[in-house]
Each structure stands twice: as C-alpha cells, then as structure tokens.
Design a protein around this motif. Structure first.
Motif: not given
Length: 144
Positions: A62-75
C-alpha cells in the motif's frame, strides 16, 4: 495493539495490518519511525512470524511502509513516497500500470522493465541450450 479478535472474520494478518495502518493514519507512528520487529509484532498481536510478515507485506504494497534489508521496516514519509539516504535500499511499493488506449497493452516503467527482463531470460535460455548441446557433445565424445 491487541491480539487478533476471534470474532472478527478477517484473517489475523489483515487485522494486524489494519491496526498498524490505523496507528500510521492517526500519527501514533510517524514518518521515518521504525516499526516493531517481527518478533515484537508476534508478541503484541499473538500471531505467528509469517503472519506478522504478511501484515507488513500488505502495508508495504500500500506504500505506507518501506523495508531496508537487514534493518527493519519504517513508516513512509507520505503514503507511497520515500526520500532519504537509504532510498536505493528500500523496497518500492507497486506502481500503477496504465493501458495503451490503442492496443490495450500495459505501459509504463514496470512494463518496460518486465519486457527487458523477458528479453534477458530469452537470451540466457538460448545460451543455456547452447551450453547443454556442447556438454552433450563432449559426453558423447568422451564415451567414444
């Protein structure tokens, strides 16, 4: 955050995604803020690891969050938009594909990338077939 309701007909991953979405929309989770880990989501919602991952996948799509591999998910900064230094490492939400009015075929950057990948696959497949023929010929030669 509460465990999934047993009286709610929606799947647990959807219940968790809806609650996190509500936190984002209400401003309780701010742009750039890291979401809880999979393990923390499991504990808060009393769900399995794959269920927590599915909830995050829904929000990512939905584009509400994004993920950085190895670091986590962010708003996300804004729904569907991303900015910052980790831009290249982020998983992008799906882009809308529009149809060409003349022939009804899909157009846009996603379609162009898909066509490029298909061309690369055809080339690799042809090269693989050539290598397979060479290997078969060498095996036959060796047995003679």
């Amino acid at each position: 955050m509460t465990p999934p309701s047993q009286h709610d007909p929606r799947p647990p991953y959807q219940q968790a995604a809806d609650e996190i979405r509500g936190d984002i929309e209400a401003g309780r989770l701010k742009p750039g803020q890291q979401l809880p880990s999979h393990r923390e989501l499991q504990e808060r919602f009393n769900i399995a690891n794959m269920t927590a991952r599915s909830a995050l996948r829904v929000l990512r799509e939905e584009g509400l969050i994004y993920t950085v591999q190895g670091r986590g998910s962010y708003v996300a900064d804004k729904p569907g938009e991303h900015s910052g230094d980790a831009e290249a490492a982020r998983v992008k939400p799906p882009q809308k594909v529009e149809a060409d009015p003349e022939d009804g075929q899909a157009t846009g950057p996603v379609t162009e990338a898909l066509h490029a990948l298909q061309d690369q696959l055809r080339t690799l497949n042809a090269e693989f077939q050539d290598l397979r023929k060479e290997v078969d010929a060498l095996k036959a030669e060796r047995q003679s």
